[in-house]
Design an enzyme around this catalytic site. Structure first.
Site, PDB file in Angstrom:
ATOM      1  N   ASP A  18      -1.837   5.556  -5.568  1.00  0.00           N
ATOM      2  CA  ASP A  18      -2.074   4.624  -4.780  1.00  0.00           C
ATOM      3  C   ASP A  18      -2.187   3.302  -5.196  1.00  0.00           C
ATOM      4  O   ASP A  18      -3.217   2.743  -6.235  1.00  0.00           O
ATOM      5  CB  ASP A  18      -3.228   4.839  -3.755  1.00  0.00           C
ATOM      6  CG  ASP A  18      -3.271   3.995  -2.648  1.00  0.00           C
ATOM      7  OD1 ASP A  18      -2.458   3.709  -1.860  1.00  0.00           O
ATOM      8  OD2 ASP A  18      -4.233   3.257  -2.418  1.00  0.00           O
ATOM      9  N   ASP A  35       0.773  -1.025   0.017  1.00  0.00           N
ATOM     10  CA  ASP A  35       0.042   0.288  -0.163  1.00  0.00           C
ATOM     11  C   ASP A  35       0.818   1.246  -0.032  1.00  0.00           C
ATOM     12  O   ASP A  35       1.495   1.546   0.938  1.00  0.00           O
ATOM     13  CB  ASP A  35      -0.964  -0.115   1.417  1.00  0.00           C
ATOM     14  CG  ASP A  35      -1.863   1.130   1.380  1.00  0.00           C
ATOM     15  OD1 ASP A  35      -2.047   1.790   0.073  1.00  0.00           O
ATOM     16  OD2 ASP A  35      -2.541   1.459   2.369  1.00  0.00           O
TER      17      ASP A  35
END
Length: 451
Positions: free
Chosen positions: A326, A98
């Site tokens: 992201d 992440d």
């Protein structure tokens, strides 16, 4: 991660440690190169995506081995998984990769050698008591100041000598992971058959994990999260001290079978010289220091620039707005005013394709492509700060939600309380290089297939 609505193509990255990569002029190990494994399951819509965006909106306290990326459409998650060998002897764990957070944390179990099947499912958590190198940080240790703490958790001069550092990481949907902020040895395997050990990796040993972002369908198969953000406790920051302040990855097309292999690489000289690589500056938001912000100047559909006010892309004085890259978000989210313009332009471009008798829940635009041998879907382009253009192919923003049904995989977000997100589906097929030393993001359609 991010999302507010429907169905998802959830991609999993498994960063298994493999090859040794070196520069052309030295035999010194300069980076870690991990194989990435991508799986792309379709979950029941709105739920999974909303969890994605809540995850991204979380509160964040703010040579060379390689790791491959393979596609394997079958799981039911929606994230990229990293294979991490933690402890002594090593225990294999899958963590969500992440770039939208900093903390590395794993589900922990207090089981000892006498654990029964009724109290512990093998492989479901990290067994701290089975590792000879596990150690919680003391509450006085300086790393303890880098994580958020539970309410009423105090560390003062009256604290006992062995008072551990307690952390509590909370997300906007109410999900929480809490436990001991600890240090541990991680083992990296090289293709040459050698093992390299990185001691004192700081991570959260989570004994309490609750909420949809960290325990629901979008978390299927994961033992925790590997934060790759910009803060000092992220995986990329901790390894960056040893391998250079740079990392890159490439997410291969989830529709290809058999799944191709690609890599997450941490360190300098992450790829041989790639032709046609373009750069845009990484921007900063002091109120959200973990995220990798980029600047959007304009957006075009099939080459036609849309009349979007540039202020839509700016960060306001409260830290809202802006655009984040992201890896933990599947779909792409655009500020509402921009989204409406993009949606209207796409609808004009596909008006000749057959419409659907029933709308697809969670999607604002879907078309029936049955009987159309080569459906012509619109192409979206982003002109970025630095005058570079990020122009993904239509398959990066249209997904097949049912047989011969293609839907626009972009959702709106209220920029007054959030930010735009370029998700991992939009990133497919691009080499992305996060050069933190020069504060820039490089991207290229060339380089994903490099060995």
């Amino acid at each position: 991660m991010a999302s507010l609505s429907p169905l998802s193509l959830l991609l999993l990255l498994i960063f298994a440690f493999a090859d040794q990569c070196t520069s052309q002029n030295t035999t010194t190990t300069e980076c870690l190169k991990l194989p990435l494994l991508h799986r792309s399951p379709f979950l029941s819509p709105a739920e999974a995506l909303s969890r994605d965006y809540h995850r991204l909106s979380a509160f964040h306290n703010r040579a060379v081995p390689k790791y491959p990326v393979v596609s394997g459409a079958s799981s039911g998650s929606g994230q990229y998984f990293v294979s991490l060998r933690l402890g002594t002897p090593p225990q294999n764990l899958l963590l969500i990769a992440d770039t939208g957070s900093d903390l590395i944390w794993v589900k922990c179990s207090a089981c000892n050698t006498k654990c029964s099947a009724a109290t512990h499912v093998p492989g479901s958590a990290f067994l701290a008591r089975h590792s000879s190198t596990f150690s919680p940080h003391h509450c006085f240790d300086s790393p303890c100041r880098l994580v958020p703490h539970p309410p009423r958790s105090r560390c003062n001069h009256t604290s006992r000598l062995h008072t551990p550092c307690r952390y509590q990481y909370s997300y906007s949907d109410g999900s929480v992971t809490s436990g001991f902020f600890s240090k541990e040895t991680t083992t990296l395997n090289t293709s040459a058959g050698r093992e390299a050990r990185l001691k004192s990796l700081a991570f959260g040993c989570g004994f309490r994990v609750s909420g949809p972002s960290v325990s629901g369908a979008s978390f299927n198969g994961a033992h925790g999260v590997m934060g790759l953000g910009r803060g000092p406790i992220s995986f990329s920051s901790q390894l960056g001290r040893r391998f250079g302040n740079k990392f890159s990855y490439c997410l291969m097309d989830y529709t290809i079978s058999p799944p191709p292999t690609s890599f997450l690489t941490i360190g300098h000289n992450v790829f041989p010289r790639v032709s046609r690589i373009r750069f845009t500056p990484l921007q900063t938001n002091p109120l959200s220091p973990s995220f990798y912000y980029i600047g959007i100047q304009s957006v075009s559909v099939n080459g036609a620039k849309l009349p979007i006010n540039p202020s839509v892309w700016s960060v306001d004085e409260r830290g809202n707005g802006g655009t984040v890259i992201d890896s933990g978000t599947t779909l792409t989210f655009l500020a509402e005013p921009a989204y409406r313009q993009v949606l209207a332009a796409f609808k004009r471009q596909v008006r000749r394709l057959p419409s659907l008798p029933e709308p697809t829940p969670g999607f604002d635009l879907c078309v029936n492509v049955s009987g159309v041998s080569r459906p012509s879907l619109p192409r979206l382009s982003f002109r970025l700060v630095g005058n570079s253009v990020f122009s993904p192919p239509p398959r990066n923003h249209f997904i097949e939600t049912a047989d011969q049904v293609m839907c626009l995989a972009i959702q709106p977000v209220n920029s007054e309380i959030g930010f735009s997100v370029i998700g991992n589906l939009m990133q497919q097929g691009f080499l992305l290089e996060f050069d933190r030393e020069r504060s820039r993001l490089g991207f290229s359609r060339h380089g994903c297939a490099l060995p």
